[in-house]
Design a protein around this motif. Structure first.
Motif, PDB file in Angstrom:
ATOM      1  N   UNK A 133       0.940  -1.303  -0.144  1.00  0.00           N
ATOM      2  CA  UNK A 133      -0.055   0.031   0.021  1.00  0.00           C
ATOM      3  C   UNK A 133       0.947   1.448   0.097  1.00  0.00           C
ATOM      4  N   UNK A 134       0.380   2.275  -0.741  1.00  0.00           N
ATOM      5  CA  UNK A 134       1.258   3.409  -0.990  1.00  0.00           C
ATOM      6  C   UNK A 134       0.789   4.392   0.162  1.00  0.00           C
ATOM      7  N   UNK A 135       1.867   4.723   1.004  1.00  0.00           N
ATOM      8  CA  UNK A 135       1.301   5.817   2.003  1.00  0.00           C
ATOM      9  C   UNK A 135       1.520   7.205   1.823  1.00  0.00           C
ATOM     10  N   UNK A 136       2.283   7.539   0.416  1.00  0.00           N
ATOM     11  CA  UNK A 136       2.090   8.904   0.191  1.00  0.00           C
ATOM     12  C   UNK A 136       0.621   9.143  -0.274  1.00  0.00           C
ATOM     13  N   UNK A 225      -5.618   3.388   5.673  1.00  0.00           N
ATOM     14  CA  UNK A 225      -4.291   3.062   4.962  1.00  0.00           C
ATOM     15  C   UNK A 225      -4.738   1.608   4.176  1.00  0.00           C
ATOM     16  N   UNK A 226      -5.805   0.798   4.512  1.00  0.00           N
ATOM     17  CA  UNK A 226      -6.110  -0.213   4.155  1.00  0.00           C
ATOM     18  C   UNK A 226      -6.982  -0.129   2.841  1.00  0.00           C
ATOM     19  N   UNK A 227      -7.349   1.023   2.350  1.00  0.00           N
ATOM     20  CA  UNK A 227      -8.096   1.188   1.270  1.00  0.00           C
ATOM     21  C   UNK A 227      -7.743   0.631  -0.236  1.00  0.00           C
ATOM     22  N   UNK A 228      -8.541  -0.084  -0.636  1.00  0.00           N
ATOM     23  CA  UNK A 228      -7.807  -0.833  -1.987  1.00  0.00           C
ATOM     24  C   UNK A 228      -7.295  -0.249  -2.881  1.00  0.00           C
ATOM     25  N   UNK A 229      -7.881   1.155  -3.089  1.00  0.00           N
ATOM     26  CA  UNK A 229      -7.031   1.944  -4.298  1.00  0.00           C
ATOM     27  C   UNK A 229      -5.751   2.353  -4.210  1.00  0.00           C
ATOM     28  N   UNK A 230      -5.309   2.005  -2.708  1.00  0.00           N
ATOM     29  CA  UNK A 230      -3.995   2.541  -2.531  1.00  0.00           C
ATOM     30  C   UNK A 230      -2.903   1.345  -2.814  1.00  0.00           C
ATOM     31  N   UNK A 231      -3.502   0.150  -3.324  1.00  0.00           N
ATOM     32  CA  UNK A 231      -2.801  -1.066  -3.246  1.00  0.00           C
ATOM     33  C   UNK A 231      -2.210  -1.496  -4.553  1.00  0.00           C
ATOM     34  N   UNK A 232      -1.339  -2.594  -4.626  1.00  0.00           N
ATOM     35  CA  UNK A 232      -1.118  -3.439  -5.460  1.00  0.00           C
ATOM     36  C   UNK A 232      -0.591  -4.877  -4.884  1.00  0.00           C
ATOM     37  N   UNK A 233      -1.048  -6.014  -5.801  1.00  0.00           N
ATOM     38  CA  UNK A 233      -0.879  -7.352  -5.105  1.00  0.00           C
ATOM     39  C   UNK A 233       0.025  -7.950  -6.081  1.00  0.00           C
ATOM     40  N   UNK A 234       1.127  -8.603  -5.387  1.00  0.00           N
ATOM     41  CA  UNK A 234       1.949  -9.403  -6.208  1.00  0.00           C
ATOM     42  C   UNK A 234       1.866 -10.962  -6.016  1.00  0.00           C
ATOM     43  N   UNK A 242      11.045  -9.303  -4.225  1.00  0.00           N
ATOM     44  CA  UNK A 242      10.196  -8.005  -4.038  1.00  0.00           C
ATOM     45  C   UNK A 242      11.043  -7.181  -3.230  1.00  0.00           C
ATOM     46  N   UNK A 243      11.102  -5.836  -3.570  1.00  0.00           N
ATOM     47  CA  UNK A 243      12.000  -4.826  -2.860  1.00  0.00           C
ATOM     48  C   UNK A 243      11.042  -3.843  -2.713  1.00  0.00           C
ATOM     49  N   UNK A 244      10.895  -3.633  -1.224  1.00  0.00           N
ATOM     50  CA  UNK A 244       9.813  -2.337  -1.104  1.00  0.00           C
ATOM     51  C   UNK A 244      10.507  -1.514  -0.227  1.00  0.00           C
ATOM     52  N   UNK A 245      10.181  -0.106  -0.240  1.00  0.00           N
ATOM     53  CA  UNK A 245      10.624   1.118   0.336  1.00  0.00           C
ATOM     54  C   UNK A 245       9.801   1.026   1.743  1.00  0.00           C
ATOM     55  N   UNK A 246      10.453   0.757   2.733  1.00  0.00           N
ATOM     56  CA  UNK A 246       9.608   0.888   4.322  1.00  0.00           C
ATOM     57  C   UNK A 246       9.239   2.310   4.569  1.00  0.00           C
ATOM     58  N   UNK A 247       9.867   3.142   3.998  1.00  0.00           N
ATOM     59  CA  UNK A 247       9.570   4.605   4.330  1.00  0.00           C
ATOM     60  C   UNK A 247       8.145   5.052   4.055  1.00  0.00           C
ATOM     61  N   UNK A 248       7.816   4.448   2.866  1.00  0.00           N
ATOM     62  CA  UNK A 248       6.356   4.985   2.158  1.00  0.00           C
ATOM     63  C   UNK A 248       5.760   3.895   1.787  1.00  0.00           C
ATOM     64  N   UNK A 249       5.743   2.844   2.196  1.00  0.00           N
ATOM     65  CA  UNK A 249       5.113   1.441   1.907  1.00  0.00           C
ATOM     66  C   UNK A 249       4.610   0.819   3.027  1.00  0.00           C
ATOM     67  N   UNK A 250       3.503   0.114   3.229  1.00  0.00           N
ATOM     68  CA  UNK A 250       3.157  -1.109   4.007  1.00  0.00           C
ATOM     69  C   UNK A 250       2.710  -2.049   3.246  1.00  0.00           C
ATOM     70  N   UNK A 251       2.976  -3.185   4.083  1.00  0.00           N
ATOM     71  CA  UNK A 251       2.617  -4.570   3.445  1.00  0.00           C
ATOM     72  C   UNK A 251       1.748  -5.472   4.200  1.00  0.00           C
ATOM     73  N   UNK A 252       1.268  -6.417   3.475  1.00  0.00           N
ATOM     74  CA  UNK A 252       0.396  -7.438   4.003  1.00  0.00           C
ATOM     75  C   UNK A 252       0.691  -8.830   3.550  1.00  0.00           C
ATOM     76  N   UNK A 253       1.246  -9.751   4.239  1.00  0.00           N
ATOM     77  CA  UNK A 253       1.374 -11.121   3.693  1.00  0.00           C
ATOM     78  C   UNK A 253       0.152 -11.902   3.903  1.00  0.00           C
TER      79      UNK A 253
END
Length: 279
Positions: A133-136, A225-234, A242-253
């Motif tokens: 999810x995109x925290x920006x 934060x959990x709004x689907x429109x902010x998200x992508x799914x891998x 997968x390489x994610x930027x913790x400073x502006x991303x949250x994730x859910x396994x």
């Protein structure tokens, strides 16, 4: 953004991209490293398919972005490689780390900059996707009065809220359960953008507010934060990264593949202390 040494295919306009044309098992040249870095800054999380990396190659790729972080309280399953966090689940697992939206180890005084997960085994019948999810966008889409309220607030983050590793890390004599206080809105040190920085996994409360006020505001932010429109799914395949930027991303396994096996290694790049640069 134009790229010359890699190909970038966006998953969504707001977050996520698959990168091709790069072999992570080999040292990156300066131009290719810069373009991978730029793709991460532009897309917040990037993905690579069909990679073959040894443990040392995985660590070396991570080190191109900064010193490697050692998790403060996770079990060290590869003693000769304390920087490697083993990610695994099988028929004996009842829970796995990361089952709720979170930012990795936000309880550290200097939380990680990014995480690089390499999965070599994935469930044979699907499942085990990771959502990002995109925290920006989470911050940008708040109303102006809420933005103004958040600008003056901090949040307490504590590892005591993440129970998974408390019962797992019995093999370490250096185990720590850190806690830290960070701004609720943080400024990204590279892009200069502002993002929300509270998460269900580690955030306890907002000390400037009464408890019921803090609980209500945090729950509103978590649900936002959990709004689907902010998200992508891998959707993972064997040998994906997968390489994610913790400073502006949250994730859910997603743990929707029991009793099948999922296995891989993660390296985490050290970060710096979150700050807010007011406009």
């Amino acid at each position: 953004m134009a790229y010359q040494s890699i190909e970038v295919r966006k998953l969504t306009p707001g977050i996520g991209a698959e990168i091709s044309g790069v072999d992570l098992g080999k040292p990156l040249g300066n131009q290719q490293f810069q373009e991978v870095h730029d793709a991460l800054m532009e897309n917040l999380v990037i993905f690579f398919r069909d990679q073959k990396m040894s443990v040392e190659q995985h660590k070396e790729f991570g080190r191109r972005f900064g010193p490697l972080h050692v998790h403060p309280n996770a079990p060290i399953e590869l003693p000769e490689h304390p920087e490697i966090l083993v990610i695994k689940a099988d028929e004996k697992s009842r829970h796995v780390a990361g089952e709720e939206w979170h930012t990795d180890v936000s309880c550290d005084v200097e939380p990680p900059m990014g995480s690089i997960l390499y999965l070599t085994e994935v469930p044979p019948e699907g499942g085990g996707d990771t959502l990002f999810a995109n925290m920006y966008r989470a911050y940008d889409t708040l109303s102006e009065p809420i933005k103004q309220l958040l600008q003056g607030l901090t949040a307490l983050h504590d590892s005591s809220k993440a129970h998974y590793y408390r019962v797992k890390a019995t093999d370490r004599d250096d185990i720590k359960f850190p806690n830290a206080e960070h701004p609720v809105v943080r400024t990204h040190p590279v892009t200069g953008k502002q993002s929300l920085y509270v998460n269900r996994g580690f955030t306890l409360r907002i000390p400037q507010l009464r408890k019921h006020e803090s609980d209500a505001l945090l729950e509103m932010l978590y649900r936002h934060i959990e709004t689907p429109e902010f998200q992508c799914r891998f959707k993972w395949q064997p040998n994906s990264v997968a390489f994610w930027d913790n400073r502006c991303v949250q994730h859910h396994a997603m743990f929707d593949y029991f009793p099948h096996r999922r296995y891989g290694h993660r390296v985490t790049v050290c970060g710096d202390k979150p700050f807010l640069r007011k406009n």
